[in-house]
Design a protein around this motif. Sequence first.
Motif, short mmCIF file in Angstrom:
data_model
loop_
_atom_site.label_atom_id
_atom_site.label_comp_id
_atom_site.label_asym_id
_atom_site.label_seq_id
_atom_site.Cartn_x
_atom_site.Cartn_y
_atom_site.Cartn_z
N GLU A 1 -10.85 -23.52 -6.93
CA GLU A 1 -11.57 -22.75 -7.95
C GLU A 1 -10.59 -22.21 -8.99
O GLU A 1 -10.86 -22.24 -10.19
CB GLU A 1 -12.34 -21.60 -7.29
N HIS B 1 -9.69 -13.46 -5.29
CA HIS B 1 -9.00 -14.57 -4.63
C HIS B 1 -7.66 -14.11 -4.04
O HIS B 1 -7.26 -14.56 -2.97
CB HIS B 1 -8.81 -15.73 -5.60
N HIS C 1 -18.32 -12.08 -2.43
CA HIS C 1 -17.60 -12.78 -3.49
C HIS C 1 -18.34 -14.07 -3.91
O HIS C 1 -18.53 -14.33 -5.10
CB HIS C 1 -16.18 -13.11 -2.98
N GLU D 1 -19.99 -15.28 -7.50
CA GLU D 1 -19.71 -16.56 -8.16
C GLU D 1 -21.01 -17.30 -8.49
O GLU D 1 -21.15 -17.89 -9.56
CB GLU D 1 -18.81 -17.42 -7.27
FE LIG Z 1 -14.16 -18.07 -5.12
#
Ligand SMILES: [Fe+2]
Length: 235
Positions: A70, A92, A138, A142
């Motif tokens: 990503e 991240h 998370h 996204e």
């Molecule tokens: Fe991610």
Amino acid sequence: MSHEFSLTSIPDLNSRYDIYGAVHKGLRKAGCDLLGRLGTADFQNAEETGFLIDDLRNYLMLAASHVNHEDDHIHVALAAKGVSTVTLDEQHDDHRTAFHELEELIAAWERAQPLHKPGCGRKLYLAFAAYIANDFAHMHEEETVTGPLLWRNFTDDEMLGIEMRIIASLPPEKSMAFMRIMIPAINPAERRALLGAMKRDAPPEIFQAVIDFAVRPGLSARDFAQLADALKLAA
Ligand SMILES: [Fe+2]
């Protein structure tokens, strides 16, 4: 890491290319399966728990690899359009810290004397539960916030191109490992679309290996038979 997210402003995913969908379903299902196994494990039985620890390390390796994909392909593409990815980048980085800490807890369980192994296992269970709780929040961000940002900045063909660059960057054994977690986690229509495209585009021996090692072992006999019928696989 922020845990504030909306349960009601989930965008309609049907009309646009869903770059996160299948891999996130795979990570969610595999993470839940592992959490269940960590909850029922006899941590004093090192031999039996060793298989679970191997699967846990494999999962953490895939999760770390996914975060890097990503960063390198999605965040870079958004940054080139002038879209900030600071929050996602920080999340991240939190993931990378968690991977390191989880590995330390695994190693502590491995080193522990039999009497202390259950306590180490309990810590590992709690830490992994907290990690996937963060990761689920998370991934929700996204798919509900970053996904629509991608749609505003890229055509579906451009997003397909980003996904193809991610897939092309993977060594075959890692592709196979991702397929093994994704295929049991997605629905029949998604399996037909993903594997239909692969049957059309991939070399026949690669497609057959995916069927033998990633598809057949992960599905019930009934689900596999339905899929084989739809894809017109040789019996
Ligand atoms: Fe991610």
